[in-house]
Design an enzyme around this catalytic site. Structure first.
Site, mmCIF file in Angstrom:
data_model
loop_
_atom_site.group_PDB
_atom_site.id
_atom_site.type_symbol
_atom_site.label_atom_id
_atom_site.label_comp_id
_atom_site.label_asym_id
_atom_site.label_seq_id
_atom_site.Cartn_x
_atom_site.Cartn_y
_atom_site.Cartn_z
ATOM 1 N N CYS A 1 55.990 39.088 58.960
ATOM 2 C CA CYS A 1 56.374 38.267 57.811
ATOM 3 C C CYS A 1 56.098 39.078 56.552
ATOM 4 C CB CYS A 1 55.562 36.969 57.794
ATOM 5 S SG CYS A 1 55.853 35.980 56.295
ATOM 6 N N THR A 2 57.030 38.963 55.615
ATOM 7 C CA THR A 2 56.946 39.764 54.385
ATOM 8 C C THR A 2 55.640 39.586 53.627
ATOM 9 O OG1 THR A 2 58.085 37.899 53.374
ATOM 10 C CG2 THR A 2 59.405 39.843 53.902
ATOM 11 N N HIS A 3 55.069 38.373 53.684
ATOM 12 C CA HIS A 3 53.894 38.086 52.850
ATOM 13 C C HIS A 3 52.575 38.605 53.415
ATOM 14 C CE1 HIS A 3 56.764 35.377 51.090
ATOM 15 N NE2 HIS A 3 55.889 34.859 50.254
ATOM 16 N N TYR B 1 62.215 29.980 53.849
ATOM 17 C CA TYR B 1 63.167 29.913 54.958
ATOM 18 C C TYR B 1 62.436 29.649 56.286
ATOM 19 C CZ TYR B 1 67.125 32.017 52.339
ATOM 20 O OH TYR B 1 68.150 32.275 51.481
ATOM 21 N N GLY B 2 61.134 29.942 56.310
ATOM 22 C CA GLY B 2 60.368 29.959 57.562
ATOM 23 C C GLY B 2 60.336 28.654 58.327
ATOM 24 N N CYS C 1 63.519 39.879 54.924
ATOM 25 C CA CYS C 1 62.890 38.649 55.406
ATOM 26 C C CYS C 1 62.930 38.597 56.942
ATOM 27 C CB CYS C 1 63.677 37.464 54.831
ATOM 28 S SG CYS C 1 63.105 35.860 55.350
ATOM 29 N N ASN C 2 61.773 38.419 57.549
ATOM 30 C CA ASN C 2 61.722 38.334 59.014
ATOM 31 C C ASN C 2 62.474 37.124 59.538
ATOM 32 O OD1 ASN C 2 59.624 40.290 60.523
ATOM 33 N ND2 ASN C 2 59.067 40.014 58.388
ATOM 34 N N THR C 3 62.310 35.997 58.853
ATOM 35 C CA THR C 3 62.959 34.773 59.322
ATOM 36 C C THR C 3 64.473 34.944 59.307
ATOM 37 O OG1 THR C 3 61.121 33.538 58.356
ATOM 38 C CG2 THR C 3 63.056 32.277 58.987
ATOM 39 N N GLU D 1 51.570 32.746 48.152
ATOM 40 C CA GLU D 1 52.390 32.296 47.020
ATOM 41 C C GLU D 1 51.522 31.648 45.931
ATOM 42 O OE1 GLU D 1 56.042 31.839 46.633
ATOM 43 O OE2 GLU D 1 56.380 33.270 48.257
ATOM 44 N N ASP E 1 65.581 38.857 50.270
ATOM 45 C CA ASP E 1 64.509 38.048 50.864
ATOM 46 C C ASP E 1 64.657 36.609 50.391
ATOM 47 O OD1 ASP E 1 62.064 37.634 52.393
ATOM 48 O OD2 ASP E 1 61.105 37.312 50.464
ATOM 49 N N SER E 2 64.000 35.702 51.107
ATOM 50 C CA SER E 2 64.011 34.297 50.715
ATOM 51 C C SER E 2 63.302 34.092 49.377
ATOM 52 C CB SER E 2 63.314 33.468 51.796
ATOM 53 O OG SER E 2 62.015 33.986 52.018
HETATM 54 N N1 DGL Z 1 60.211 36.031 53.885
HETATM 55 C C1 DGL Z 1 59.784 35.161 54.956
HETATM 56 C C2 DGL Z 1 59.561 35.978 56.223
HETATM 57 O O1 DGL Z 1 59.367 37.178 56.203
HETATM 58 C C3 DGL Z 1 58.533 34.395 54.589
HETATM 59 C C4 DGL Z 1 58.760 33.358 53.501
HETATM 60 C C5 DGL Z 1 59.678 32.242 53.939
HETATM 61 O O2 DGL Z 1 59.311 31.467 54.838
HETATM 62 O O3 DGL Z 1 60.758 32.165 53.371
HETATM 63 O O4 DGL Z 1 59.587 35.416 57.292
#
Ligand code: DGL
Length: 275
Positions: free
Chosen positions: A194-196, A42-43, A73-75, A160, A10-11
């Site tokens: 999104c992971t969060h 990363y988003g 990570c979705n992004t 975060e 993940d990012s």
């Molecule tokens: N992990 C990213 C996602 O799932 C969210 C955090 C980021 O923007 O890096 O899209």
């Protein structure tokens, strides 16, 4: 058997919501989690940058003997996975596999939507990539008629910064939820893309009508991974199974340990690596 864990990338911290469910469903498997905290988020980054960073992480995890990598990570799943699978894997490591979080989520939507109207909440990068609408058309077996999306750029920073329970979080969650229902008030399935976002579920649920199904990815990815490993026994046989869990970050290990404990709900001990 030498260590050959499942790599989870993940990012930053967010992928820990996925890892937590993977460990719960597959406790005997070994996992190596890598968070690119030095370069998160990363988003909001471009395709090229997300692809480059994700490829570096994949190469690193291969060098750590991971036969299978989950891009949590979705992004990164939206912007880098397809290229990595199609362009890089064949010459980098044709016998290894890299999987993402979008396809399992899409397959789950196909199983549960009743009216085929779906909403996706994600980072600006995920939403702009159009990956969810494209994949829903491709892999939801004709069950999805319409997809609306809403970028929620402030949700990751809220999590975060541990602002989850605050009025500020409630304000922004309500605003984005109202926006997505203004795009389609009939939607019956909402993907937390999104992971969060699972950490904001308490707030999200306050503003979503009760009949709408909210999809949290961790559990879905875990269920689909079990299914994948059953269908690919040759891959399953290559993963070491001693219940070991290792954490690595590209930033300070101390910072990682502190925040990661929030996501995992248990103490975390990590080490710093360089990509
Ligand atoms: N992990 C990213 C996602 O799932 C969210 C955090 C980021 O923007 O890096 O899209």
């Amino acid at each position: 058997m030498a260590d050959s864990p499942i790599g989870v990338f993940d990012s930053g911290y967010g992928g820990l919501t996925v890892l937590k469910e993977l460990v719960k469903h597959l406790p005997q498997y070994d996992f190596l989690y890598l968070g690119d905290n030095a370069r998160t988020p990363y988003g909001t980054r471009s395709f090229r940058v997300v692809y480059e960073y994700t490829l570096q992480a994949v190469k690193y995890l291969f060098s750590q003997d991971c036969p299978l990598i989950i891009i949590a990570c979705n992004t990164a799943s939206a912007k880098a996975l397809r290229n990595i699978q199609q362009l890089d894997l064949p010459h980098l490591a044709p016998d290894k596999r890299v999987l993402g979080v979008i396809r399992p989520s899409v397959e789950k939507v196909a199983e549960i939507t009743r009216n085929g109207r779906v909403g996706v909440l994600g980072t600006p990068g995920t939403v702009l990539s159009g990956s969810y609408p494209i994949e829903l058309q491709k892999w939801a077996g004709g069950k999805v008629n319409s997809t609306v999306q809403e970028a929620c750029p402030l949700w990751v920073p809220l999590v975060e910064n541990n602002e989850i329970e605050t009025e500020g979080a409630a304000y922004f969650v309500k605003k984005n939820i109202q926006n997505i229902f203004a795009k389609d008030k009939e939607l019956d399935t909402l993907i937390l893309g999104c992971t969060h976002y699972p950490l904001l579920i308490g707030q999200i649920a306050r503003f979503v009508p009760e009949h709408v199904r909210i999809l949290e990815q961790g559990k879905i990815v875990a269920e689909k991974l079990i299914d994948y490993l059953q269908r690919h026994p040759e891959m399953d046989g290559r993963i070491s199974k001693t219940g070991r869990l290792k954490f690595q970050t590209t930033e300070s290990a101390d910072n990682f340990n502190e925040k990661a404990a929030l996501f995992m709900g248990q103490p975390v001990v990590s080490e710093t690596i360089h990509l």
